[in-house]
Motif scaffolding. Sequence first.
Motif, PDB file in Angstrom:
ATOM      1  N   GLU A 169       0.828  -1.213   0.000  1.00  0.00           N
ATOM      2  CA  GLU A 169       0.000   0.000   0.000  1.00  0.00           C
ATOM      3  C   GLU A 169       0.858   1.256   0.000  1.00  0.00           C
ATOM      4  OE1 GLU A 169      -0.658  -2.612   1.743  1.00  0.00           O
ATOM      5  OE2 GLU A 169      -2.803  -3.058   1.650  1.00  0.00           O
ATOM      6  N   LEU A 170       2.042   1.154   0.594  1.00  0.00           N
ATOM      7  CA  LEU A 170       2.914   2.318   0.645  1.00  0.00           C
ATOM      8  C   LEU A 170       3.325   2.723  -0.770  1.00  0.00           C
ATOM      9  CD1 LEU A 170       3.499   3.561   3.302  1.00  0.00           C
ATOM     10  CD2 LEU A 170       5.737   2.500   3.313  1.00  0.00           C
ATOM     11  N   ALA A 173       0.162   4.142  -2.409  1.00  0.00           N
ATOM     12  CA  ALA A 173      -0.102   5.503  -1.931  1.00  0.00           C
ATOM     13  C   ALA A 173       0.856   6.477  -2.607  1.00  0.00           C
ATOM     14  CB  ALA A 173       0.039   5.567  -0.423  1.00  0.00           C
ATOM     15  N   ILE A 176      -0.161   7.096  -6.186  1.00  0.00           N
ATOM     16  CA  ILE A 176      -1.282   8.037  -6.282  1.00  0.00           C
ATOM     17  C   ILE A 176      -0.805   9.446  -5.961  1.00  0.00           C
ATOM     18  CG2 ILE A 176      -3.456   8.687  -5.164  1.00  0.00           C
ATOM     19  CD1 ILE A 176      -4.114   5.723  -5.044  1.00  0.00           C
ATOM     20  N   ASP A 177       0.165   9.540  -5.051  1.00  0.00           N
ATOM     21  CA  ASP A 177       0.727  10.844  -4.714  1.00  0.00           C
ATOM     22  C   ASP A 177       1.688  11.352  -5.788  1.00  0.00           C
ATOM     23  OD1 ASP A 177      -0.572  11.640  -2.480  1.00  0.00           O
ATOM     24  OD2 ASP A 177       0.855  10.828  -1.052  1.00  0.00           O
ATOM     25  N   GLY A 178       1.802  10.627  -6.867  1.00  0.00           N
ATOM     26  CA  GLY A 178       2.588  11.125  -7.988  1.00  0.00           C
ATOM     27  C   GLY A 178       4.078  10.850  -7.893  1.00  0.00           C
ATOM     28  N   ILE A 188      10.917   7.398  -0.155  1.00  0.00           N
ATOM     29  CA  ILE A 188      10.251   6.478   0.772  1.00  0.00           C
ATOM     30  C   ILE A 188      11.183   5.349   1.210  1.00  0.00           C
ATOM     31  CG2 ILE A 188       8.199   5.072   1.167  1.00  0.00           C
ATOM     32  CD1 ILE A 188       7.346   7.806   0.350  1.00  0.00           C
ATOM     33  N   PRO A 191      14.763   6.390   3.120  1.00  0.00           N
ATOM     34  CA  PRO A 191      14.619   6.778   4.527  1.00  0.00           C
ATOM     35  C   PRO A 191      14.141   5.633   5.416  1.00  0.00           C
ATOM     36  CG  PRO A 191      13.508   8.358   3.106  1.00  0.00           C
ATOM     37  CD  PRO A 191      13.936   7.229   2.236  1.00  0.00           C
ATOM     38  N   LEU A 192      13.320   4.757   4.857  1.00  0.00           N
ATOM     39  CA  LEU A 192      12.836   3.636   5.669  1.00  0.00           C
ATOM     40  C   LEU A 192      13.940   2.624   5.945  1.00  0.00           C
ATOM     41  CD1 LEU A 192       9.301   2.785   4.240  1.00  0.00           C
ATOM     42  CD2 LEU A 192       9.879   3.895   6.388  1.00  0.00           C
ATOM     43  N   ASP A 280       7.476   0.949  14.618  1.00  0.00           N
ATOM     44  CA  ASP A 280       6.251   0.512  15.287  1.00  0.00           C
ATOM     45  C   ASP A 280       5.755  -0.850  14.825  1.00  0.00           C
ATOM     46  OD1 ASP A 280       3.805   2.444  13.432  1.00  0.00           O
ATOM     47  OD2 ASP A 280       5.695   1.556  12.846  1.00  0.00           O
TER      48      ASP A 280
ATOM     49  N   ASN B  84      -4.767  -0.107   5.706  1.00  0.00           N
ATOM     50  CA  ASN B  84      -3.737   0.042   6.739  1.00  0.00           C
ATOM     51  C   ASN B  84      -3.162   1.465   6.732  1.00  0.00           C
ATOM     52  OD1 ASN B  84      -2.187   0.116   4.509  1.00  0.00           O
ATOM     53  ND2 ASN B  84      -0.990  -1.703   4.957  1.00  0.00           N
ATOM     54  N   ALA B  86      -1.444   3.279   5.134  1.00  0.00           N
ATOM     55  CA  ALA B  86      -0.296   3.497   4.235  1.00  0.00           C
ATOM     56  C   ALA B  86       0.297   4.890   4.394  1.00  0.00           C
ATOM     57  CB  ALA B  86      -0.693   3.245   2.782  1.00  0.00           C
ATOM     58  N   LEU B  87       0.443   5.321   5.625  1.00  0.00           N
ATOM     59  CA  LEU B  87       1.130   6.600   5.857  1.00  0.00           C
ATOM     60  C   LEU B  87       2.620   6.363   5.718  1.00  0.00           C
ATOM     61  CD1 LEU B  87      -0.856   7.784   8.987  1.00  0.00           C
ATOM     62  CD2 LEU B  87      -1.262   8.339   6.604  1.00  0.00           C
ATOM     63  N   TYR B  88       3.333   7.406   5.292  1.00  0.00           N
ATOM     64  CA  TYR B  88       4.787   7.263   5.187  1.00  0.00           C
ATOM     65  C   TYR B  88       5.365   7.368   6.597  1.00  0.00           C
ATOM     66  CZ  TYR B  88       3.216   8.606   0.547  1.00  0.00           C
ATOM     67  OH  TYR B  88       2.529   8.683  -0.627  1.00  0.00           O
ATOM     68  N   PRO B  89       5.923   6.276   7.115  1.00  0.00           N
ATOM     69  CA  PRO B  89       6.273   6.230   8.541  1.00  0.00           C
ATOM     70  C   PRO B  89       7.352   7.236   8.937  1.00  0.00           C
ATOM     71  CG  PRO B  89       6.562   4.076   7.493  1.00  0.00           C
ATOM     72  CD  PRO B  89       6.269   5.046   6.404  1.00  0.00           C
ATOM     73  N   HIS B  90       8.201   7.608   7.984  1.00  0.00           N
ATOM     74  CA  HIS B  90       9.328   8.447   8.353  1.00  0.00           C
ATOM     75  C   HIS B  90       9.009   9.925   8.200  1.00  0.00           C
ATOM     76  CE1 HIS B  90       9.259   7.798   4.094  1.00  0.00           C
ATOM     77  NE2 HIS B  90      10.037   8.846   3.918  1.00  0.00           N
ATOM     78  N   MET B  91       7.797  10.242   7.737  1.00  0.00           N
ATOM     79  CA  MET B  91       7.450  11.643   7.540  1.00  0.00           C
ATOM     80  C   MET B  91       6.483  12.084   8.635  1.00  0.00           C
ATOM     81  SD  MET B  91       6.702  11.989   3.507  1.00  0.00           S
ATOM     82  CE  MET B  91       7.722  11.258   2.245  1.00  0.00           C
ATOM     83  N   ASN B  96       3.381  14.094   5.385  1.00  0.00           N
ATOM     84  CA  ASN B  96       2.497  13.101   4.788  1.00  0.00           C
ATOM     85  C   ASN B  96       1.426  13.768   3.950  1.00  0.00           C
ATOM     86  OD1 ASN B  96       2.431  10.048   5.267  1.00  0.00           O
ATOM     87  ND2 ASN B  96       3.250  10.816   7.184  1.00  0.00           N
ATOM     88  N   TYR B  99       3.083  15.637   0.794  1.00  0.00           N
ATOM     89  CA  TYR B  99       3.928  14.918  -0.160  1.00  0.00           C
ATOM     90  C   TYR B  99       3.345  14.893  -1.582  1.00  0.00           C
ATOM     91  CZ  TYR B  99       6.926  11.306  -2.095  1.00  0.00           C
ATOM     92  OH  TYR B  99       7.806  10.611  -2.877  1.00  0.00           O
ATOM     93  N   GLY B 100       2.076  14.536  -1.659  1.00  0.00           N
ATOM     94  CA  GLY B 100       1.442  14.454  -2.973  1.00  0.00           C
ATOM     95  C   GLY B 100       1.413  15.803  -3.676  1.00  0.00           C
ATOM     96  N   ARG B 133       3.709   7.009  13.871  1.00  0.00           N
ATOM     97  CA  ARG B 133       3.741   5.992  14.917  1.00  0.00           C
ATOM     98  C   ARG B 133       3.347   6.558  16.273  1.00  0.00           C
ATOM     99  NH1 ARG B 133       9.188   6.004  13.603  1.00  0.00           N
ATOM    100  NH2 ARG B 133      10.354   7.553  14.777  1.00  0.00           N
ATOM    101  N   ARG B 147      -4.758  13.260   3.785  1.00  0.00           N
ATOM    102  CA  ARG B 147      -3.921  13.141   2.597  1.00  0.00           C
ATOM    103  C   ARG B 147      -4.791  13.107   1.344  1.00  0.00           C
ATOM    104  NH1 ARG B 147       0.380   8.375   2.674  1.00  0.00           N
ATOM    105  NH2 ARG B 147      -1.496   7.148   2.396  1.00  0.00           N
TER     106      ARG B 147
END
Lengths: 281, 351
Positions: A169-170, A173, A176-178, A188, A191-192, A280, B84, B86-91, B96, B99-100, B133, B147
């Motif tokens: 989904e990441l 997402a 969709i966010d381009g 993404i 950094p992860l 988390d 779920n 689908a947020l970007y965990p590090h932002m 978040n 971003y788009g 988180r 978002r």
Amino acid sequence: MRKVTIWDHLILILGAVIMMGPLVVAFLTSTHDSVDIYMSGLQFTFGDRFVPTYDKVLAHSGGFTKEVTGLTMLWNSLILGLGFAIGKIVISMMAAYAIVYFRFRFATAVFWLIFSTLLLPLEVRIIPSYEVVQKFGLLNSYAGMIVPLIASATGTFFFRQFYKSVPDELLEAARIDGAGPFKFFIDILVPLSTTMMSALFIIMFVYGWNQYLWPTLMTTDEHYFTIVRGIKQILQVWVGGNQIPAYNEAMALAILAVVPPVLVVILFQRWFIKGLTESDK
Amino acid sequence: MGRIHLEAVRKTYAGNLEVVKGVDLDIADGEFIVLVGPSGCGKSTLLRMIAGLETITSGTITIGERVVNKLDPADRNIAMVFQNYALYPHMSVYENLAYGLRNHGTPKSEIEARVQEAARMLQLEPYLTRKPRALSGGQRQRVAMGRAIVRKPDAFLFDEPLSNLDAKLRVSMRGEIRQLQRRLGTTAVYVTHDQLEAMTLADRLVVLNGGQIEQIGTPLEVYHAPASTFVAGFIGSPAMNLLPAEVSGQDIRVGQTRVASCAPEGIAGAVTLGVRPEDVTLARDASSGVSLKISYIEELGAQRLVHGTVEGQQLTMAISPSEPLSDTVEIAIASDKLHFFGSDSGARLNR
């Protein structure tokens, strides 16, 4: 929780002593005169030659051509260690990204092919590797020392497993966010991956730092000698004849060679643990 | 404009597995459409095809005036909320949301304004600097919605957005989603397997089964006049009773028992009789002739669900908890609220 007993401490202290003992002895010995060491063996007290020995090892030119100082060798080792660590991380991240996210044919097969190279240590392919580097004219260069060893099956494997655990989904997402493939990777995934990167950095830096065989093969020019080679160089005076080998200098160099990897481990371990405990999922 | 038009949309996976079998659907601007169905009915695939995350095997999808079949998700001007989150965990929350917009080259001041507006709308202002988180489930859900909002899309696409929340939060978030969508007037397509969510949210429900649309209608239409036994069994909780019955003349019989004698004209022979549990009552006098052998009782507080058998057929009724019960009770079935379905086709026969 169980009460911490005196035995726990004893065991830990014993472990620490066993681990640290040789280093401490090496350090203490390095502060003595080489003649003393030659006559009475390892030293267990702090001697009076700390400053001159370390000064000589770091700043004084030695070796065959008398042009290379300990500092140069440390610098070379640092380049090798950093080059290995950074190069391996970058390459394996990119390889894993391709394997996981691009649906090209035989992706899995390609992955297992890469993975199976884990079974082939450097020693197996050392002659052909040498030949390739030599034909590229990369002997006696940093590139020659680093690039041929930079592909890492271990790193690729780790990053592949990590990317596979990133929820789809990441990616969706982000789409969709381009964010295109490149942006998704940079914004993404990278950094992860910091936790993974620092873990691999520790391993790969130490691995690169401790390389002996390959740099020995690649370089004949003393300007490219690493510190690990330097230690050996000092003891080689034996062959020369009537001099007493500079044990103190060898010990000092060994101590110096240990410090940077220890620093890297301490520094990145904090990051590493922070990354582990703060995430988390 | 947020009109979405689907025409003969199909999805076939490798190995000739057809998961969406020709769907036609017209969604008006500002409408809240809920796609509902059991798992594997193709509802998520359909939504993802609208989003552009799945390719379309055949058919056309139009959003606004554009055919979007070949467009990238980013170019369809839609926003999606994932199960779920689908947020970007590090932002941070702010990043978040931004971003788009940033990727679309929106000017900084505009981003700032839009993010602040969305944050105010969703009461996220105190959390803008936090990482996902450090947020609770409900807050994360709000960020995911934020978002979507900041994009000012033609349509919101929700993929089971509430199924990760606990029951209480789900109810309140459901309300929030509905209010927000009304206020913004943005078209929404919402996928869920929870029929209660579907009923409460939808302007119109689309009930899917096996990759095909079983029925499209307002929640009440679908509830009161299910088009097939599948819809009848799926929408409503407890589910509608479906009994094999025999119609001859006016009489409707289950086994040997005549349960009612009010069959509409044109229906005869073997049918499936549908009765909502709340349309079954205890008989006033003991002479209704329909006796229910009680197997077990579920207490819901305001209601009591009585499960039993009539002529060996399972039947559930919902009655007031104050009514006295014995092992076998006489029941009456509201004769004007019967549903008749073809016993083979499962299609609705009356009205």
